[in-house]
Design a protein around this motif. Sequence first.
Motif, PDB file in Angstrom:
ATOM      1  N   LEU A   5       1.100  -1.242   0.323  1.00 51.24           N
ATOM      2  CA  LEU A   5       0.027   0.216  -0.041  1.00 51.24           C
ATOM      3  C   LEU A   5       0.739   1.170  -0.197  1.00 51.24           C
ATOM      4  CD1 LEU A   5      -2.676  -0.916   2.643  1.00 51.24           C
ATOM      5  CD2 LEU A   5      -2.242  -1.511   0.497  1.00 51.24           C
ATOM      6  N   GLN A   6       2.164   1.430  -0.380  1.00 55.83           N
ATOM      7  CA  GLN A   6       3.291   2.417  -0.017  1.00 55.83           C
ATOM      8  C   GLN A   6       2.704   3.678  -0.683  1.00 55.83           C
ATOM      9  OE1 GLN A   6       7.057   1.359  -0.715  1.00 55.83           O
ATOM     10  NE2 GLN A   6       7.788   3.014  -0.190  1.00 55.83           N
ATOM     11  N   ASP A   7       2.457   3.722  -1.961  1.00 55.63           N
ATOM     12  CA  ASP A   7       1.612   4.244  -2.867  1.00 55.63           C
ATOM     13  C   ASP A   7       0.591   4.769  -3.131  1.00 55.63           C
ATOM     14  OD1 ASP A   7       5.068   4.428  -3.454  1.00 55.63           O
ATOM     15  OD2 ASP A   7       4.084   2.937  -5.536  1.00 55.63           O
ATOM     16  N   GLN A   8      -0.088   4.731  -1.393  1.00 55.07           N
ATOM     17  CA  GLN A   8      -1.614   4.884  -1.905  1.00 55.07           C
ATOM     18  C   GLN A   8      -1.944   5.891  -0.917  1.00 55.07           C
ATOM     19  OE1 GLN A   8      -4.456   1.943  -2.435  1.00 55.07           O
ATOM     20  NE2 GLN A   8      -2.674   0.807  -2.986  1.00 55.07           N
ATOM     21  N   LEU A   9      -2.746   6.560  -0.657  1.00 56.56           N
ATOM     22  CA  LEU A   9      -3.546   7.365   1.168  1.00 56.56           C
ATOM     23  C   LEU A   9      -4.230   6.393   1.387  1.00 56.56           C
ATOM     24  CD1 LEU A   9      -3.992  10.063   2.295  1.00 56.56           C
ATOM     25  CD2 LEU A   9      -6.124  10.236   1.048  1.00 56.56           C
ATOM     26  N   LEU A  61     -12.354   7.331  -2.669  1.00 55.56           N
ATOM     27  CA  LEU A  61     -12.316   6.008  -2.983  1.00 55.56           C
ATOM     28  C   LEU A  61     -12.696   6.509  -4.274  1.00 55.56           C
ATOM     29  CD1 LEU A  61     -14.270   3.761  -0.784  1.00 55.56           C
ATOM     30  CD2 LEU A  61     -11.546   3.669  -1.480  1.00 55.56           C
ATOM     31  N   ALA A  62     -13.230   7.765  -4.573  1.00 53.60           N
ATOM     32  CA  ALA A  62     -13.791   7.679  -6.445  1.00 53.60           C
ATOM     33  C   ALA A  62     -12.440   8.273  -7.106  1.00 53.60           C
ATOM     34  CB  ALA A  62     -15.041   8.754  -6.145  1.00 53.60           C
ATOM     35  N   PHE A  63     -11.421   8.716  -6.605  1.00 52.72           N
ATOM     36  CA  PHE A  63     -10.272   8.388  -7.018  1.00 52.72           C
ATOM     37  C   PHE A  63      -9.060   7.520  -7.808  1.00 52.72           C
ATOM     38  CE2 PHE A  63     -10.006  12.552  -4.687  1.00 52.72           C
ATOM     39  CZ  PHE A  63      -9.217  13.476  -5.047  1.00 52.72           C
ATOM     40  N   ASN A  64     -10.568   6.618  -7.055  1.00 51.48           N
ATOM     41  CA  ASN A  64      -9.316   5.366  -7.520  1.00 51.48           C
ATOM     42  C   ASN A  64     -10.603   4.909  -9.196  1.00 51.48           C
ATOM     43  OD1 ASN A  64      -7.564   4.714  -5.583  1.00 51.48           O
ATOM     44  ND2 ASN A  64      -9.794   3.644  -4.752  1.00 51.48           N
ATOM     45  N   GLU A  65      -8.396   4.185  -9.812  1.00 50.99           N
ATOM     46  CA  GLU A  65      -9.587   3.613 -11.318  1.00 50.99           C
ATOM     47  C   GLU A  65      -9.171   2.485 -11.421  1.00 50.99           C
ATOM     48  OE1 GLU A  65      -7.042   6.703 -13.783  1.00 50.99           O
ATOM     49  OE2 GLU A  65      -8.050   8.453 -12.953  1.00 50.99           O
ATOM     50  N   GLN A  69      -4.930   2.464  -8.431  1.00 52.04           N
ATOM     51  CA  GLN A  69      -5.665   2.445  -6.785  1.00 52.04           C
ATOM     52  C   GLN A  69      -4.788   3.845  -5.936  1.00 52.04           C
ATOM     53  OE1 GLN A  69      -8.145   0.356  -6.337  1.00 52.04           O
ATOM     54  NE2 GLN A  69      -7.790   0.517  -4.196  1.00 52.04           N
ATOM     55  N   ARG A  70      -5.257   4.812  -6.144  1.00 55.27           N
ATOM     56  CA  ARG A  70      -4.420   5.871  -5.275  1.00 55.27           C
ATOM     57  C   ARG A  70      -4.768   5.914  -3.599  1.00 55.27           C
ATOM     58  NH1 ARG A  70      -6.521   8.418 -10.632  1.00 55.27           N
ATOM     59  NH2 ARG A  70      -4.739   8.658 -11.162  1.00 55.27           N
ATOM     60  N   VAL A  71      -5.819   5.273  -3.168  1.00 53.39           N
ATOM     61  CA  VAL A  71      -6.171   5.180  -2.196  1.00 53.39           C
ATOM     62  C   VAL A  71      -6.613   4.178  -1.723  1.00 53.39           C
ATOM     63  CG1 VAL A  71      -8.259   6.187  -0.165  1.00 53.39           C
ATOM     64  CG2 VAL A  71      -7.649   7.814  -2.690  1.00 53.39           C
ATOM     65  N   GLU A  72      -6.664   3.959  -0.316  1.00 50.84           N
ATOM     66  CA  GLU A  72      -6.840   2.612   0.374  1.00 50.84           C
ATOM     67  C   GLU A  72      -7.881   2.553   1.398  1.00 50.84           C
ATOM     68  OE1 GLU A  72      -7.084  -1.289   0.837  1.00 50.84           O
ATOM     69  OE2 GLU A  72      -6.606  -0.730  -1.250  1.00 50.84           O
ATOM     70  N   VAL A  73      -9.026   2.322   1.603  1.00 49.86           N
ATOM     71  CA  VAL A  73      -9.946   2.036   2.607  1.00 49.86           C
ATOM     72  C   VAL A  73      -9.791   1.267   3.477  1.00 49.86           C
ATOM     73  CG1 VAL A  73     -12.022   2.538   4.009  1.00 49.86           C
ATOM     74  CG2 VAL A  73     -11.089   4.113   2.463  1.00 49.86           C
ATOM     75  N   VAL A  74      -9.460   0.959   4.821  1.00 49.69           N
ATOM     76  CA  VAL A  74      -9.541  -0.328   6.051  1.00 49.69           C
ATOM     77  C   VAL A  74     -10.044   0.303   6.722  1.00 49.69           C
ATOM     78  CG1 VAL A  74      -8.381  -1.798   6.897  1.00 49.69           C
ATOM     79  CG2 VAL A  74      -7.222  -0.715   5.155  1.00 49.69           C
ATOM     80  N   LEU A 208      -2.456  14.372   0.819  1.00 52.00           N
ATOM     81  CA  LEU A 208      -3.248  14.689   0.359  1.00 52.00           C
ATOM     82  C   LEU A 208      -2.772  15.391  -1.355  1.00 52.00           C
ATOM     83  CD1 LEU A 208      -5.812  15.400   2.818  1.00 52.00           C
ATOM     84  CD2 LEU A 208      -6.055  14.172   1.362  1.00 52.00           C
ATOM     85  N   HIS A 209      -1.819  16.294  -0.462  1.00 51.50           N
ATOM     86  CA  HIS A 209      -0.967  17.229  -1.514  1.00 51.50           C
ATOM     87  C   HIS A 209      -0.229  16.254  -3.071  1.00 51.50           C
ATOM     88  CE1 HIS A 209       0.951  20.866  -3.228  1.00 51.50           C
ATOM     89  NE2 HIS A 209       1.890  19.809  -3.148  1.00 51.50           N
ATOM     90  N   ARG A 210      -0.178  15.036  -2.200  1.00 53.77           N
ATOM     91  CA  ARG A 210       0.738  14.207  -3.599  1.00 53.77           C
ATOM     92  C   ARG A 210      -0.791  13.581  -4.136  1.00 53.77           C
ATOM     93  NH1 ARG A 210       3.234  13.118   0.549  1.00 53.77           N
ATOM     94  NH2 ARG A 210       2.381  10.573   1.265  1.00 53.77           N
ATOM     95  N   LEU A 211      -1.877  13.507  -3.626  1.00 54.61           N
ATOM     96  CA  LEU A 211      -3.010  13.348  -4.628  1.00 54.61           C
ATOM     97  C   LEU A 211      -3.398  14.012  -5.371  1.00 54.61           C
ATOM     98  CD1 LEU A 211      -4.947  10.658  -5.062  1.00 54.61           C
ATOM     99  CD2 LEU A 211      -6.367  12.036  -2.724  1.00 54.61           C
ATOM    100  N   GLN A 212      -3.842  15.352  -4.579  1.00 47.81           N
ATOM    101  CA  GLN A 212      -3.996  16.320  -5.429  1.00 47.81           C
ATOM    102  C   GLN A 212      -3.127  16.273  -6.818  1.00 47.81           C
ATOM    103  OE1 GLN A 212      -3.722  20.061  -3.413  1.00 47.81           O
ATOM    104  NE2 GLN A 212      -5.999  20.759  -4.588  1.00 47.81           N
ATOM    105  N   GLN A 213      -1.763  16.378  -6.762  1.00 46.71           N
ATOM    106  CA  GLN A 213      -1.097  16.256  -8.434  1.00 46.71           C
ATOM    107  C   GLN A 213      -1.138  16.043  -8.195  1.00 46.71           C
ATOM    108  OE1 GLN A 213      -0.635  20.087  -7.097  1.00 46.71           O
ATOM    109  NE2 GLN A 213       1.399  19.540  -8.428  1.00 46.71           N
TER     110      GLN A 213
END
Length: 312
Positions: A5-9, A61-65, A69-74, A208-213
Amino acid sequence: MPVSLQDQLVVAISSRALFDFEEENRLFETGDPQAYVDLQMQRIDVPAPPGVAFSLVKKLLAFNEPDHQRVEVVVLSRNDPVSGLRVFRSVSAAGMRVERGVFTQGRDPFRYLKPLGAHLFLSANEADVRQALAMGFPAARVAIGSARAGENHPHEVRIAFDGDAVLFSDEAEQVFQKRGLKAFQAHEKRKANLPLPDGPFKPLLAALHRLQQAGSQTMRLRTALVTARSAPANERAIQTLMSWDVGVDEAMFLGGLAKGEFLREFEPDFFFDDQTGHIEHAAQHVPAGHVAGGVTNSRVVSETPGRRQRSK
């Protein structure tokens, strides 16, 4: 090779923060856990109503395609594994993709934040939140009675942060608590060009900034700093963000004005603050969570009669 999950929020969230399980929880608190489990089983195919953090999670979660996979929710919950079945079925009924969960049947769940590498932990349990903060993880206790997020921005995640003791350390707040407002203002003016130390939520803002960028074809992210700092103390806050090379989209320097009405206009999916009074007011308008750290939440301060509070 193991999945990473290293590269995900990574957002870890309790079942009560994600869904409205308050009726079930009241039964649990009567001291009859089996009755609670039985009720959850009776309702296993009844989707739970959305909770305080539902909008935040669904939008993230809608950021994921399909291929990214950009976001992981556990789900990280004190629930028993059987009750966890209803959580996952409620997630599926809501059209969300959440694949991972840890259910500890009453034991401390926060110890699993480390292997998850969580950037945020949301829970209704204050003790768990305090432990997570002590371990260095951004964490907040959801205000269960909060207003739910609005629906005016379906393709934009909006998150608002307090400053001192949330994004920034409580260094300046300690000056205020000990020596008052004038000393605080003089301290911040003197150190205007010296960045504040990191606060507990700096790692989340950076993630969040990385996700935004990274960008998304369908979703946007908008952040806000909502603080009672005013000129000249606003300079140090901005200088600190610049030193991190991380920005916010809006900054509100309110000089002690109540934050709730401003938050109502910003319409965040979640707001984080370290003072319970501000959370109680904000929760009348928006989803909110208490960051139980810093000097204003220390035992010594909380037990001092007539302690001063400065809305940050």
